[in-house]
Design a protein around this motif. Sequence first.
Motif, short mmCIF file in Angstrom:
data_model
loop_
_atom_site.label_atom_id
_atom_site.label_comp_id
_atom_site.label_asym_id
_atom_site.label_seq_id
_atom_site.Cartn_x
_atom_site.Cartn_y
_atom_site.Cartn_z
N CYS A 47 30.42 82.62 79.02
CA CYS A 47 31.47 82.93 80.32
C CYS A 47 32.69 83.64 79.82
N ALA A 48 33.14 83.78 80.82
CA ALA A 48 34.64 84.60 80.63
C ALA A 48 35.64 83.49 81.32
N THR A 49 36.03 82.71 80.69
CA THR A 49 37.32 81.70 81.04
C THR A 49 38.38 81.39 80.21
N THR A 50 39.50 80.87 81.02
CA THR A 50 40.46 80.39 79.93
C THR A 50 40.55 78.94 79.85
N LEU A 51 39.62 78.20 80.83
CA LEU A 51 39.71 76.73 80.76
C LEU A 51 38.61 75.96 80.40
N ILE A 52 38.55 74.92 80.02
CA ILE A 52 37.24 74.26 79.52
C ILE A 52 37.13 73.01 80.42
N GLU A 53 35.99 73.02 81.43
CA GLU A 53 36.30 71.69 82.59
C GLU A 53 35.74 70.57 81.63
N GLU A 54 36.19 69.53 82.36
CA GLU A 54 35.88 68.18 81.87
C GLU A 54 34.28 68.07 81.72
N GLY A 55 33.84 67.41 80.68
CA GLY A 55 32.48 67.12 80.74
C GLY A 55 31.72 68.19 79.82
N LEU A 56 32.70 69.30 79.60
CA LEU A 56 31.99 70.56 79.02
C LEU A 56 32.81 70.60 77.47
N ALA A 57 32.03 71.41 76.54
CA ALA A 57 32.63 71.63 75.20
C ALA A 57 32.43 73.29 74.97
N GLY A 58 33.47 73.78 74.42
CA GLY A 58 33.38 75.25 74.25
C GLY A 58 33.84 75.77 72.82
N THR A 59 33.19 77.02 72.57
CA THR A 59 33.62 77.72 71.18
C THR A 59 33.92 79.29 71.71
#
Length: 300
Positions: A147-159
Motif C-alpha cells: 500500500c501507499a500510506t503514512t499510517l498503520i491502522e490498529e491491528g496491522l503491522a507494516g514494513t
Amino acid sequence: MPISIRQLRFFVALSQTGNFSRAAEAMAVSQPALSASIRQVETILGVRLFERTTHRVNLTEAGEALLPHAWRLLTTADNAFQDMNDTLRRRTTTVRIGTMPSALPALAQFVAGLDQDARAISVDITDGTSDTLITGLQRGALDMAICATTLIEEGLAGTPLIEDEMALVLGAEHPLAARASVTWAELAGLEVVHFRSGSIGEISTAAMREANIVHSRHYRVDHMESLFGLVASGLAVGVMPRLYVRGYDPTRLAVVALTGPVVRRRLIFLHRARLAEEHPEAAALARDLVKMLPAALCES
C-alpha cells in the motif's frame, strides 16, 4: 455465553438491509428467529445495537463500532473454512495478497518464481486502492498488502519498502518535455489532469494546493490509461508516481522530475499483526516478500 458465527451473520445482514423481514429472508430464517437472535446478542453485550423506527432499523453508535469487527471475524472464519477444505482436499492453504496496481508487476514476478507446491500454498492476488486494501486487511479478506500510506491502522503491522517520487508526465512534443525538472509552481496555467483515485489524487492535490494551483476543470479520470491518453494527445499534463510510468513509450510520453519540493509517497508492506499465529505459511511468505520487494520495485 459466546456470540456465534450465525448470530454475527444475522447482525451483519440486518445492518445491511435495515429491515428485519429482508434480513430474515436473506438468511433463510423466520423473522421471529432473527429478532430473537439479535436480542440475545444485545443481551450478551449489554448494549443496544439497533434503533427501531417505523420504516427502518438503524445501527446505534455501539452497533457501528461492532460492525467492522463482525465483518473481520466472519471473513476470517470463511477463509479459515476454505483453508481447512483446501488442506484436506489438496494439502494446500491459501495466501491472499493485495497490491496497488503499480506494485503488481514486482509482486507477480516474485509469485511466478515461487514453488507453491513445495510450500504447500496457493497464492491469490488482488489489486485495489490503498484504502480498499487496508479495509480488506482489517476485514480478514487479505493476509498482506502493498500500500501507499503514512499510517498503520490498529491491528496491522507494516514494513516500509521504498519512497516513490511524483513526476510530471507530458506529451512527447510538449515544450517542457526536454527539461530535466519542473517545479510545482510552473504547473500554473497548465491543464493538469485530476486523477481522482486513491493516494495519487490526494498527494498531487495536496502538493498543488501548497503551490496555489488547482487541477483542470475539464479532465478528471480514475484510470491510468485514461490519463496517459489525455497527456499523449497534448490536451493536458499529468502527475503520477514514477512506478506508474516506468517502461513508458518515449515516442508518446515524456517524464520529468517535479521539484520545489520533491514529493514522495511511501510504499509500505502491511499484514495483520497476529499473522504468524493465525496463518504461519502466510507469515513465512511475508518475510520473504519484505526482503525482495524493495529491489524489485526499483527495477520494475
